[in-house]
Enzyme design. Structure first.
Site, PDB file in Angstrom:
ATOM      1  CG  ASP A 326      47.947  43.850  34.432  1.00  0.00           C
ATOM      2  OD1 ASP A 326      48.706  43.185  33.732  1.00  0.00           O
ATOM      3  OD2 ASP A 326      47.126  43.364  35.240  1.00  0.00           O
ATOM      4  CG  ASP A 631      43.209  42.483  35.886  1.00  0.00           C
ATOM      5  OD1 ASP A 631      43.683  41.545  35.207  1.00  0.00           O
ATOM      6  OD2 ASP A 631      43.014  43.606  35.412  1.00  0.00           O
ATOM      7  CG  ASP A 635      46.544  38.163  35.140  1.00  0.00           C
ATOM      8  OD1 ASP A 635      47.031  37.756  34.072  1.00  0.00           O
ATOM      9  OD2 ASP A 635      45.871  39.195  35.240  1.00  0.00           O
ATOM     10  CD  GLU A 700      71.505  46.874  79.366  1.00  0.00           C
ATOM     11  OE1 GLU A 700      71.194  45.670  79.476  1.00  0.00           O
ATOM     12  OE2 GLU A 700      70.757  47.712  78.830  1.00  0.00           O
TER      13      GLU A 700
HETATM   14  P1  ATP Z   1      46.105  44.690  30.943  1.00  0.00           P
HETATM   15  O1  ATP Z   1      45.048  44.947  32.010  1.00  0.00           O
HETATM   16  O2  ATP Z   1      46.943  43.504  31.171  1.00  0.00           O
HETATM   17  O3  ATP Z   1      46.831  45.911  30.507  1.00  0.00           O
HETATM   18  P2  ATP Z   1      44.525  44.898  28.674  1.00  0.00           P
HETATM   19  O4  ATP Z   1      43.236  45.404  29.227  1.00  0.00           O
HETATM   20  O5  ATP Z   1      45.423  45.841  27.996  1.00  0.00           O
HETATM   21  O6  ATP Z   1      45.287  44.118  29.737  1.00  0.00           O
HETATM   22  P3  ATP Z   1      43.048  42.721  27.633  1.00  0.00           P
HETATM   23  O7  ATP Z   1      41.982  43.080  28.598  1.00  0.00           O
HETATM   24  O8  ATP Z   1      43.588  41.356  27.588  1.00  0.00           O
HETATM   25  O9  ATP Z   1      44.265  43.683  27.727  1.00  0.00           O
HETATM   26  O10 ATP Z   1      42.526  43.128  26.187  1.00  0.00           O
HETATM   27  C1  ATP Z   1      43.244  42.799  25.051  1.00  0.00           C
HETATM   28  C2  ATP Z   1      42.475  43.236  23.831  1.00  0.00           C
HETATM   29  O11 ATP Z   1      41.231  42.556  23.798  1.00  0.00           O
HETATM   30  C3  ATP Z   1      42.145  44.703  23.803  1.00  0.00           C
HETATM   31  O12 ATP Z   1      43.149  45.452  23.170  1.00  0.00           O
HETATM   32  C4  ATP Z   1      40.859  44.746  23.025  1.00  0.00           C
HETATM   33  O13 ATP Z   1      41.115  44.804  21.641  1.00  0.00           O
HETATM   34  C5  ATP Z   1      40.213  43.415  23.349  1.00  0.00           C
HETATM   35  N1  ATP Z   1      39.195  43.569  24.389  1.00  0.00           N
HETATM   36  C6  ATP Z   1      39.346  44.111  25.597  1.00  0.00           C
HETATM   37  N2  ATP Z   1      38.214  44.086  26.300  1.00  0.00           N
HETATM   38  C7  ATP Z   1      37.299  43.493  25.521  1.00  0.00           C
HETATM   39  C8  ATP Z   1      35.913  43.148  25.675  1.00  0.00           C
HETATM   40  N3  ATP Z   1      35.239  43.410  26.800  1.00  0.00           N
HETATM   41  N4  ATP Z   1      35.305  42.542  24.653  1.00  0.00           N
HETATM   42  C9  ATP Z   1      35.965  42.261  23.528  1.00  0.00           C
HETATM   43  N5  ATP Z   1      37.243  42.546  23.323  1.00  0.00           N
HETATM   44  C10 ATP Z   1      37.917  43.163  24.292  1.00  0.00           C
END
Ligand code: ATP
Length: 884
Positions: A326, A631, A635, A700
């Site tokens: 990730d 995480d 996954d 041995e």
């Molecule tokens: P990885 O840990 O696999 O790299 P990531 O953190 O890059 O994953 P996600 O967490 O799936 O990816 O987030 C994907 C997209 O969702 C982000 O680019 C963002 O635009 C949106 N996003 C992330 N966190 C939030 C949140 N807490 N609330 C709303 N949208 C979110």
């Protein structure tokens, strides 16, 4: 009345707790003392006596004991007692080894024990699940295991999977309302959460009503049979090999005995010598040393923040050829900072780093602060549609919860906005964020009872759901010109490695439906946040080291393709001709199509957890051994399917941790590299002591066999052989298990997982060194004995000493795959110590007069030693030059 029939207030009253404040710490301690820890009773451990006795159940050891008994009855007291003592000491050593292995395994289990979020004294804290008591208020999120039986008092889209209890694999929706029915089965108690079931969606709060064996799971657990101990592939291979080696050793020793008897030796003498030889030559200790080496390696890994959950992962780590990681949090710091804000069609720049709340908003180089239209509203909404909180840790601001949410709180704080100042906004409903939906929404009711929806998420997800756009002078229809402007802005932000997040809203009427499908459309697009998440310091170096070691690093992220590409370039992960694929392209490809190009792909962007499984499968089909990080709860399937599933100790969910074989305590990519180095090293060390032990055994057996064939007296007496087995084979072999890695471990390619125990010339090395050790010992014996019976004890002492010294020199040869001259012999201080103690023990049996008759030895002079050292160094030194 049952728990599910009571309402929340009744449960609170009955358990003397409030959901606002939780239990007091003291109260919890008392209940813990009174009712005991919250765990299912595991099987009883095997008694120490049994483990000790097990050391003697080996067939050959039993025969040896019988033979010794006969020797004793025949009046050979000294020999009999000496052999008994040696066998006993050997048994103790085996016992201690096994205890040590067992202890470190238990410690491992404890380290990966789950924890839960509990409200105590009005504060949320993380405590080990074992310490949860009845009355505790706990919070559960998607990916958690429910830590105890709870009565749910708050549920946001909460679903749990209860197949372990009910056999039903479809998730069950959970609610907080009481149920006015009697005699409900577990699956119908939808306001209860049951211990060890899995939260698959949403979040909730519950009050603990049962712990440990006093839970629904506890009732089932008491019926369950104990789990089997699993062995690693290498342990299995060695056990198989052990059987072959036993047969070979038995045949050869039988040959020694037969030839000896044929040459006129007394049957009784030959029998005792044969059995001793068999005991010495059978590497019965091998599996135990392997387990010890594995678990010692595991402890070294823990010091480097990698906790191994399955011992077999240690072996597989050395074979890894692809690491799929990730991006967020593993390759980057996961400390988001809003750097740019797009609002009213204009770009604002935000100053300040990390979670520091000092910073300003600039437009056209002008500090605009509160004066910029709609800015306060956008920041307020970002703060309301949010699950994190800002806390102060060691005098600095930190985020409790999702860093993306945290960044929005900090951004709002820079304008002086704080959640507690807006208590008049009530959250009516929440649709939590997950990587699948890539968005989060809340329905808010303000002080005038007006309702509205706030949605934030990935821009590509929000834009198609927007029909309007907020501008300086109010709401307008979102036209194609606006859209392309927004897309350009997203690209622009992403090119700078910024993570993009859009935010929108929608006014609601009181009686509007609260279903997400109906709600999350026709939104008013408000603006974009561009967030910076700097790469972790040591990741670039780790990626380069992995590349040198023939391991490909692949970035997998939910982020925008351009953001991913920019960060991958910064980390030197993406070569010039490397490809970036996004989730959309992945969807269109079949697994075979993906296989064809996957070796060129370095970055997967805008993927959902489902894609991860496809990626793992494609790499595996291409023959790769894949390490995959994860995480979130979704996954878990990909982690399970990979060869080495890796979960996050800090931010990971219980479910992924359970599915994984390795947990990164610091969530850091560089830790995977350290674990791989350690994994390769442990395997090499196991090879080292297999080589050492087997070459010694070959030596041995050959001495004895050729002496018999040449009609000579026994060059080694039984006690000597057993002493060699105990001292020379024991300590140095253990020390080899602690050896440092050779300089080039991370310059070789990954090991082929199918390679046999004797691969890469190990077989040749064992036989060649074994033959020379045997030959040197025999020649030394012949030269000292010279056919004169008066010289027999002297000759045997020379042979014994030569054999021991040859092995003690050979042990340094075993440290290198290349040549004995390649490595500094003093590097491994355990080995130096082990060799010195073996030499000291050797000196004791040669020079201490009371032991001389026991071990059939006589004192040696300086010239004898010169001769012995020359002979014994020969095998290792000769091969040192051939580098074979
Ligand atoms: P990885 O840990 O696999 O790299 P990531 O953190 O890059 O994953 P996600 O967490 O799936 O990816 O987030 C994907 C997209 O969702 C982000 O680019 C963002 O635009 C949106 N996003 C992330 N966190 C939030 C949140 N807490 N609330 C709303 N949208 C979110």
């Amino acid at each position: 009345m049952k728990w599910y029939q009571m309402n929340a207030d009744e449960v609170e009253q009955k358990l003397y707790v409030t959901t606002k404040h939780g239990l007091a710490g003291k109260q919890a301690d008392e209940r813990l003392k009174q009712y005991g820890p919250n765990r299912l009773e595991s099987e009883k451990s095997v008694s120490k006596w049994l483990i000790f006795l097990k050391q003697f159940q080996d067939f050959m050891v039993l025969i040896l004991l019988a033979a010794t008994l006969i020797a004793g009855l025949l009046g050979e007291y000294v020999d009999a007692i000496a052999i008994m003592v040696i066998v006993l000491v050997n048994g103790f050593l085996g016992y201690f080894q096994e205890q040590k292995a067992e202890k470190s395994l238990t410690k491992l289990k404890e380290m990966s024990a789950p924890s839960a979020q509990v409200l105590r004294d009005g504060k949320w804290e993380k405590v080990p699940s074992q310490e949860i008591v009845v009355g505790d208020v706990v919070r559960i999120n998607s990916g958690d295991r429910v830590p105890a039986d709870i009565r749910i008092v708050q549920a946001n889209s909460l679903e749990t999977e209860e197949s372990a209890l009910t056999g039903e694999s479809l998730p069950v929706q959970k609610h907080a309302a009481s149920i006015d029915k009697d005699k409900l089965d577990a699956q119908d108690q939808v306001n209860m959460g049951f211990m060890n079931t899995m939260v698959t969606r949403g979040s909730g709060v519950g009050i603990v009503v049962g712990t440990g064996m006093d839970t629904v799971m506890g009732q089932i657990a008491s019926l369950m049979v104990k789990t089997e101990k699993t062995t690693t592939p290498l342990e299995h291979k060695l056990a198989e090999l052990g059987k072959v080696l036993i047969s070979v050793a038995l045949v050869l020793t039988a040959l020694v005995v037969l030839v000896g008897v044929y040459q006129g030796h007394a049957v009784y003498n030959m029998f005792l010598a044969g059995v001793s030889l068999a005991v010495a030559a059978i590497p019965e200790g091998l599996p135990a040393i392997v387990t010890v080496a594995l678990s010692l390696g595991v402890q070294r890994m823990i010091r480097k923040n990698a906790v191994v959950r399955k011992l077999s992962a240690v072996e597989t780590l050395g074979c890894a050829s692809v690491i799929c990681s990730d991006k967020t949090g593993t390759m980057t710091e996961n400390q988001m900072t809003v750097k740019e804000v797009f609002l009213n069609g204009k770009m604002l720049y935000v100053t300040g780093d990390g979670y520091d709340i000092n910073g300003d908003y600039f437009w056209n180089k002008e500090n605009v602060g509160n004066t910029f239209p709609n800015l306060e509203k956008m920041l307020l909404y970002g703060m309301l549609c949010n699950n994190a909180s800002l806390i102060v840790k060691k005098g600095k601001y930190a985020v409790d919860g999702d860093p993306t949410d945290g960044a929005l709180l900090v951004a709002a704080r820079k304008l002086g906005l704080q959640r507690k100042l807006h208590d008049n906004y009530r959250i009516i409903k929440e649709f939590p964020f997950d990587s699948e939906r890539k968005r989060m929404s809340v329905v808010i009711e303000d002080e005038n009872n007006m309702r509205f929806l706030i949605t934030k998420g990935a821009p590509e997800v929000l834009l198609p759901r927007s029909a309007y756009m907020m501008k300086e002078d109010g709401r307008t229809l979102l036209n194609s010109g606006d859209e392309s402007h927004i897309h350009d802005t997203i690209d622009n932000m992403a090119d700078k490695a910024l993570r993009t997040l859009a935010i929108g809203m929608k006014p609601l009427k009181k009686n509007d439906s609260l279903e997400s499908a109906v709600l999350e459309k026709d939104l008013t697009f408000i603006g974009l946040y561009g967030m910076m998440d700097p790469p972790r310091k040591d990741v670039k170096k780790a990626i380069a080291e992995c590349r040198a070691a023939g391991i490909k690093s692949v970035m997998i992220t939910g982020d925008h393709e351009k953001t991913a590409r920019a960060i991958a370039t910064e980390l030197d992960l993406l070569p010039e001709n490397g490809m970036v694929l996004d989730g959309y392209q992945l969807n269109k490809m079949s697994v075979t199509e993906l296989e064809d190009i996957i070796d060129q792909v370095y970055v997967f962007a805008r993927v959902t957890p489902e894609h991860k499984l496809k990626i793992v499968n494609a790499f595996q089909e291409k023959g790769h051994i894949v390490a995959m990080t994860g995480d979130g709860v979704n996954d878990a399937p990909a982690i399970k399917a990979s060869d080495i599933g890796i979960s996050m100790g800090e931010s990971g969910t219980d479910v992924t941790k359970e599915a994984s074989s390795l947990v990164l305590m610091d969530d850091n990519f560089a830790t995977i590299k350290s674990a791989i180095i350690e994994g390769r090293n442990i395997y090499e060390n196991i090879r080292k002591f297999i080589r050492y032990l087997l070459a010694s055994n070959v030596g041995e057996i050959l001495v004895m066999l050729f002496a018999m064939l040449l009609a000579m007296p026994l060059p080694l007496v039984p006690v000597q052989i057993l002493w060699v087995n105990l001292v020379t084979d024991g300590l140095p072999a253990m020390a080899l298990g602690l050896d440092q890695s050779e300089d080039d471990v991370m310059k070789r390619g990954p090991r082929n997982p199918k390679e046999g125990v004797f691969a890469r010339e190990l077989g040749f090395k064992i036989i060649s060194r074994g033959i020379l050790i045997g030959a040197a010992t025999l020649v030394a014996f012949m030269l000292a004995y010279q056919g004169n019976p008066d010289n027999l004890v002297y000759g045997q002492t020379i042979a014994f000493t030569t054999l021991v010294m040859a092995q003690l020199i050979h042990v340094f040869d075993c440290r290198s795959e290349h040549s004995i001259f390649k490595r500094n012999p003093f590097e491994n201080k355990y080995l130096v110590l082990a060799v010195l103690s073996s030499v000291a023990l050797l000196a004791v049996v040669i020079y201490w007069e009371p032991l001389q008759p026991v071990f059939h030895t006589t004192a040696l002079g300086i010239r004898d030693w010169m001769f012995i050292l020359g002979m014994s160094a020969l095998p290792s030194i000769l091969f040192g030059f051939t580098k074979k």
